[in-house]
Design a protein around this motif. Structure first.
Motif, short mmCIF file in Angstrom:
data_model
loop_
_atom_site.label_atom_id
_atom_site.label_comp_id
_atom_site.label_asym_id
_atom_site.label_seq_id
_atom_site.Cartn_x
_atom_site.Cartn_y
_atom_site.Cartn_z
N ARG A 79 0.83 -1.22 0.00
CA ARG A 79 0.00 0.00 0.00
C ARG A 79 0.87 1.27 0.00
O ARG A 79 0.52 2.25 -0.66
N ASP A 80 1.98 1.24 0.71
CA ASP A 80 2.88 2.39 0.70
C ASP A 80 3.54 2.55 -0.67
O ASP A 80 3.75 3.68 -1.13
N VAL A 81 3.88 1.46 -1.32
CA VAL A 81 4.45 1.53 -2.67
C VAL A 81 3.43 2.15 -3.62
O VAL A 81 3.77 3.03 -4.42
N ILE A 82 2.18 1.75 -3.51
CA ILE A 82 1.12 2.32 -4.35
C ILE A 82 0.95 3.81 -4.07
O ILE A 82 0.82 4.62 -4.99
N ALA A 83 0.98 4.19 -2.78
CA ALA A 83 0.86 5.61 -2.43
C ALA A 83 2.03 6.40 -3.01
O ALA A 83 1.85 7.51 -3.54
N GLY A 84 3.23 5.84 -2.94
CA GLY A 84 4.40 6.51 -3.50
C GLY A 84 4.32 6.62 -5.01
O GLY A 84 4.69 7.65 -5.59
N ALA A 85 3.85 5.58 -5.67
CA ALA A 85 3.70 5.60 -7.13
C ALA A 85 2.66 6.63 -7.55
O ALA A 85 2.84 7.33 -8.55
N SER A 86 1.60 6.74 -6.79
CA SER A 86 0.56 7.72 -7.08
C SER A 86 1.10 9.15 -6.94
O SER A 86 0.85 10.00 -7.79
N ALA A 87 1.88 9.39 -5.88
CA ALA A 87 2.48 10.72 -5.68
C ALA A 87 3.48 11.02 -6.80
O ALA A 87 3.54 12.14 -7.31
N TYR A 88 4.25 10.02 -7.20
CA TYR A 88 5.21 10.17 -8.29
C TYR A 88 4.47 10.52 -9.59
O TYR A 88 4.90 11.40 -10.35
N ALA A 89 3.36 9.85 -9.85
CA ALA A 89 2.58 10.10 -11.07
C ALA A 89 2.06 11.54 -11.10
O ALA A 89 1.93 12.13 -12.17
N ALA A 90 1.79 12.10 -9.93
CA ALA A 90 1.27 13.47 -9.86
C ALA A 90 2.36 14.53 -9.97
O ALA A 90 2.06 15.71 -10.16
N ALA A 91 3.63 14.14 -9.85
CA ALA A 91 4.74 15.08 -9.91
C ALA A 91 5.28 15.16 -11.33
O ALA A 91 5.82 14.19 -11.84
N SER A 92 5.15 16.29 -11.97
CA SER A 92 5.51 16.40 -13.39
C SER A 92 6.98 16.13 -13.66
O SER A 92 7.33 15.68 -14.75
N ASP A 93 7.85 16.35 -12.68
CA ASP A 93 9.28 16.10 -12.88
C ASP A 93 9.76 14.83 -12.16
O ASP A 93 10.92 14.48 -12.23
N GLY A 94 8.83 14.16 -11.46
CA GLY A 94 9.18 12.95 -10.73
C GLY A 94 9.68 13.20 -9.32
O GLY A 94 9.87 12.27 -8.55
N ILE A 95 9.87 14.46 -8.96
CA ILE A 95 10.35 14.78 -7.62
C ILE A 95 9.15 15.07 -6.73
O ILE A 95 8.48 16.10 -6.86
N VAL A 96 8.88 14.14 -5.83
CA VAL A 96 7.77 14.28 -4.88
C VAL A 96 8.32 15.00 -3.65
O VAL A 96 9.38 14.60 -3.13
N PRO A 97 7.65 16.05 -3.16
CA PRO A 97 8.13 16.71 -1.95
C PRO A 97 8.34 15.70 -0.81
O PRO A 97 7.57 14.76 -0.64
N TRP A 98 9.42 15.91 -0.07
CA TRP A 98 9.84 14.98 0.98
C TRP A 98 8.68 14.54 1.87
O TRP A 98 8.46 13.35 2.09
N ARG A 99 7.93 15.48 2.40
CA ARG A 99 6.85 15.15 3.35
C ARG A 99 5.66 14.46 2.69
O ARG A 99 4.83 13.89 3.36
N SER A 100 5.59 14.52 1.37
CA SER A 100 4.49 13.87 0.65
C SER A 100 4.80 12.42 0.30
O SER A 100 3.95 11.71 -0.22
#
Length: 124
Positions: A79-100
């Motif tokens: 579930r955490d991997v899925i949450a991380g993949a979802s956040a990555y998909a939302a980041a246009s450059d692939g860099i997800v803010p640390w706290r997110s």
């Protein structure tokens, strides 16, 4: 644009497995699929991510984005991997803010790879 979540299915996570036993990597892959993959994320099983000493590993990539490899994972982290993949998909450059990022993505990053420059093809 689709993000690819690569999951190493050959990973043994340091375990000695008997004939026909399911690898920890295969279990992680199955758990990720069972958890439900968000739109815009494709899950691709791969034979090896060369992170063998780091337990089960996954990688996130997309054209024009930073790519990441994460390790020391198990099926309990699906579930955490899925949450991380979802956040990555939302980041246009692939860099997800640390706290997110899910905690496992903050603490278990093995590599961050710069985007490959996309060169337009020459006109014919």
């Amino acid at each position: 644009m689709t993000v690819t979540l690569h999951v190493c299915i050959t990973c043994r996570a340091g375990q000695t497995l008997g004939e026909g036993e399911t690898t920890p990597g295969e279990r992680l892959h199955a758990a990720i699929l069972e958890a439900g993959v968000p739109d815009g994320v494709g899950v691709v099983p791969v034979e090896c991510l060369s992170a063998c000493s780091q337990g089960c590993s996954v990688a996130l990539s997309a054209p024009g984005r930073w790519c990441y490899v994460y390790g020391r994972l198990s099926e309990t982290n699906a579930r955490d991997v899925i949450a991380g993949a979802s956040a990555y998909a939302a980041a246009s450059d692939g860099i997800v803010p640390w706290r997110s990022r899910p905690e496992i993505f903050r603490k278990q990053s093995l590599a961050r790879i710069p985007p490959i420059a996309v060169v337009p093809e020459a006109a014919e």
